[in-house]
Structures are given as structure tokens and as C-alpha cells.
Design an enzyme around this catalytic site. Structure first.
Site, PDB file in Angstrom:
ATOM      1  N   LYS A  52      30.204  64.659  12.871  1.00 17.98           N
ATOM      2  CA  LYS A  52      30.075  63.713  11.751  1.00 17.98           C
ATOM      3  C   LYS A  52      31.444  63.475  11.122  1.00 17.98           C
ATOM      4  O   LYS A  52      31.821  62.343  10.819  1.00 17.98           O
ATOM      5  CB  LYS A  52      29.089  64.264  10.700  1.00 17.98           C
ATOM      6  CG  LYS A  52      27.639  64.138  11.131  1.00 17.98           C
ATOM      7  CD  LYS A  52      26.685  64.928  10.251  1.00 17.98           C
ATOM      8  CE  LYS A  52      25.272  64.841  10.830  1.00 17.98           C
ATOM      9  NZ  LYS A  52      24.290  65.691  10.146  1.00 17.98           N
ATOM     10  N   GLN A  96      23.688  69.632   5.278  1.00 19.61           N
ATOM     11  CA  GLN A  96      23.232  69.830   6.655  1.00 19.61           C
ATOM     12  C   GLN A  96      22.018  70.773   6.684  1.00 19.61           C
ATOM     13  O   GLN A  96      22.070  71.868   6.127  1.00 19.61           O
ATOM     14  CB  GLN A  96      24.387  70.400   7.498  1.00 19.61           C
ATOM     15  CG  GLN A  96      24.049  70.589   8.960  1.00 19.61           C
ATOM     16  CD  GLN A  96      23.761  69.272   9.693  1.00 19.61           C
ATOM     17  OE1 GLN A  96      24.464  68.282   9.523  1.00 19.61           O
ATOM     18  NE2 GLN A  96      22.706  69.259  10.493  1.00 19.61           N
ATOM     19  N   ASP A 119      21.208  60.523   3.694  1.00 21.73           N
ATOM     20  CA  ASP A 119      20.169  60.897   4.657  1.00 21.73           C
ATOM     21  C   ASP A 119      18.867  60.139   4.395  1.00 21.73           C
ATOM     22  O   ASP A 119      17.972  60.136   5.240  1.00 21.73           O
ATOM     23  CB  ASP A 119      19.891  62.415   4.560  1.00 21.73           C
ATOM     24  CG  ASP A 119      20.539  63.187   5.694  1.00 21.73           C
ATOM     25  OD1 ASP A 119      20.810  62.574   6.740  1.00 21.73           O
ATOM     26  OD2 ASP A 119      20.759  64.400   5.527  1.00 21.73           O
TER      27      ASP A 119
END
Ligand code: NAP
Length: 281
Positions: A52, A96, A119
């Protein structure tokens, strides 16, 4: 059968995003910033976060990774998120997953301000998506949606079957297909006859976590099949779709790896840029 090349589509999307970042920098004299919080030393999480960060840097975003040991207290993480919520240089925050057991995932998701929730997991964004309002959309279903739309721009009236109803994949995928005027069936572990449901579908999105669950004789000729699954097996990484069998019937199919996976990270970058743009209005 046409192979839907997610690697190529993701590279194209990243090129568009890179250009967009250049233009935003010229206009606002700053670039969107993505901050990722990584807790613990799980190898897959470390690899995801490294990828990422690399992709974010590639398109010119400001990127930062904050690392904590497994033993970090929940309140430390929540305080950091609050701090990042009010930091004007941070456009998007991602924690995460998975988290250590002593940290409440839902509390963490809800601590992130909805406007920085890249997200798309915050209940406010989930609600906005299901109401058809602008929102951050979870990266994997967004990636699937962009792949489907690239291949078949008009989805009006198509029959879609989504296999799996997770908050991460199946449910947001259903909303995106509904928005495109598909007739959507969402299936799960209690569905009576999954094969019969799939045989009705013009579009199948499989997000289950069972290797090669969707077989060749489950798919009608000319269906578009999107395989979200990533399953480690003795023969390597395979999807939730039996690739050899389904490729004989389907009109188009995503491979694993090289299908949905690369689009997921590209969509994270897109979400970060979209959060930045909304914050400048
Ligand atoms: P999940 O949270 O475990 O959800 C799985 C879903 O599949 C559940 O809704 C479950 O039904 C359903 N299911 C289980 N067995 C079934 C069966 N026999 N028939 C029909 N449905 C069944 O999984 P997830 O997080 O959505 O992930 C799904 C897969 O996608 C995994 O392989 C994961 O590694 C992969 N993934 C890939 C990416 C990517 O970037 N490509 C990103 C995220 C995840 P119930 O609700 O009834 O239990």
C-alpha cells in the site's frame, strides 16, 4: 473467454490517479495523505501495508505508516486515530486488519472520522452507500465494480449473483450492483441451492473463502465471473472459482492472482484522493 486483467486495469487506474495528484498539487499546493496504522507483526499484514505504501508513493501521495507492537493498548490506538482525524495533512486513515484480540475492531472503525475512512467500513459510509449517497466504498468491491463496468458499461437489468455476504465484500458489492440497476441475489452458507442460483446469473461475484467452490457447470454461457477469493492451497494460491472449468463457459473471468487483488490497492489510493477532494470543497 476473455481474461479480465486486473493488473493492467490497476496500472491504468494508477496512471490516472497520478495525473490527478499532479493537478491537485498544482491547484491546492498540497497532496492527499494516507496514514496506515499497523499493529503487530503478522507477515501478511506487513506485506499488504508495504504494498500500500509503495503504491501510494508511486502515485505521489504523502504516505505514512504508524507501527505498534501487538501489546499496544486500545486507548493508545484510539487516541492516535483522534489525533489523525484533526490533522489537516491526513486525508485518509486505514487501520490494517486483523487486530489483536484485546482491541475492539468496531470501536476502531467507528473512531475514524467518516470523511477519512478510506476503507469505507464506518457505519456512516455503509449507510450512505446503501442510501445511494456519496461515500467511501470498501476497496475490494469497488475494484470488482470498476472491472465489471470496464468490461460491460451497461448493467441495466442484468441478473447478478453475489456469493458471500460479508461486510467487507458481499454486502457492499450488492449495493454497487443494485445502483447499476442489476437484479441482485445475495447468497451465503445457508443458501439452499447455490448452483441453481449461479446458473441464473449474467454476473457472478464470488467472495467466499472456499477454494474453487464455483464450478464450470454452475455458470451459464456468457456470464461475467469475478473471483474475489484468495486461498492458500497445496497447489498455490487459488480463487473461489474453479478457473479451468469456468473459463470454458464464462464470457469473461478474472484470474487469481492478477484479477481483483491489484485493483483493491489502486482503489485505496482512489478513495484517499476522493477524501482529499471532498475535504477541499
Ligand atoms: P468472510 O467474511 O469469511 O465471508 C465469507 C462469506 O461466504 C460469508 O458470508 C459466508 O456465509 C459465505 N459462505 C461460506 N461458505 C459458503 C458456502 N458454502 N456457500 C455460499 N456462501 C458461503 O470472507 P471475506 O472477508 O468476504 O473474504 C472472502 C474471500 O475473499 C477470501 O478468500 C478472502 O481471502 C478474499 N479477499 C480478497 C481480497 C482481494 O483483494 N482480492 C480482499 C478481501 C478478501 P455466512 O454469512 O452464512 O457465514
Amino acid at each position: 473467454m476473455i481474461l479480465i486483467d486486473g493488473k493492467k486495469a490497476a496500472a491504468e487506474l494508477r496512471a490516472v490517479l497520478k495525473q490527478e495528484v499532479t493537478e491537485l498539487k498544482a491547484k491546492h499546493n498540497k497532496v492527499p495523505g494516507l496514514t496506515v496504522i499497523l499493529i503487530g507483526d503478522l507477515t501478511p499484514s506487513q506485506i499488504y501495508v508495504r504494498n500500500k505504501e509503495k503504491s501510494a508513493n508511486e502515485v505521489g501521495l504523502k504516505s505514512e505508516v504508524i507501527k505498534y507492537p501487538d501489546s499496544v493498548e486500545e486507548k493508545t490506538v484510539l487516541e492516535k486515530i483522534r489525533e489523525l482525524n484533526s490533522d489537516k495533512t491526513v486525508s485518509g486513515i486505514l487501520v490494517q486488519l486483523p487486530l489483536p484480540k484485546h482491541i475492539d475492531k468496531q470501536k476502531v472503525i467507528e473512531a475514524i472520522h467518516p470523511s477519512k475512512d478510506v476503507d469505507g467500513f464506518h457505519p456512516m459510509n455503509v449507510g450512505n452507500l446503501s442510501s445511494g449517497y456519496e461515500s467511501s466504498i470498501p476497496c475490494t468491491p469497488l475494484g470488482c465494480y470498476l472491472l465489471i463496468k470496464k468490461f460491460e458499461p451497461n448493467l441495466n437489468g442484468k441478473k447478478a449473483v453475489v456469493v458471500g455476504r460479508s461486510n467487507l465484500n458481499g454486502k457492499p458489492m450488492t449495493q454497487l450492483l443494485l445502483k447499476e440497476n442489476c437484479t441482485v441475489t445475495i447468497t451465503h452458507s445457508k443458501t439452499k441451492d447455490l448452483k441453481a442460483e449461479c446458473l441464473e446469473a449474467d454476473i457472478i461475484v464470488a467472495a467466499v473463502g472456499i477454494p474453487e467452490l464455483v464450478r464450470g457447470d454452475w455458470v451459464k454461457k456468457d456470464a461475467i465471473v469475478i473471483d474475489v477469493g484468495i486461498n492458500k492451497t497445496d497447489k498455490g494460491i487459488v480463487g473461489d472459482v474453479h478457473f479451468e472449468e469456468v473459463s470454458k463457459n464464462a464470457r469473461a473471468l478474472t484470474p487469481v492472482p492478477g484479477g481483483v487483488g491489484p485493483m483493491t490497492i489502486a482503489c485505496l489510493l482512489k478513495n484517499t484522493i476522493d477524501c482529499f477532494k471532498r475535504s477541499q470543497i
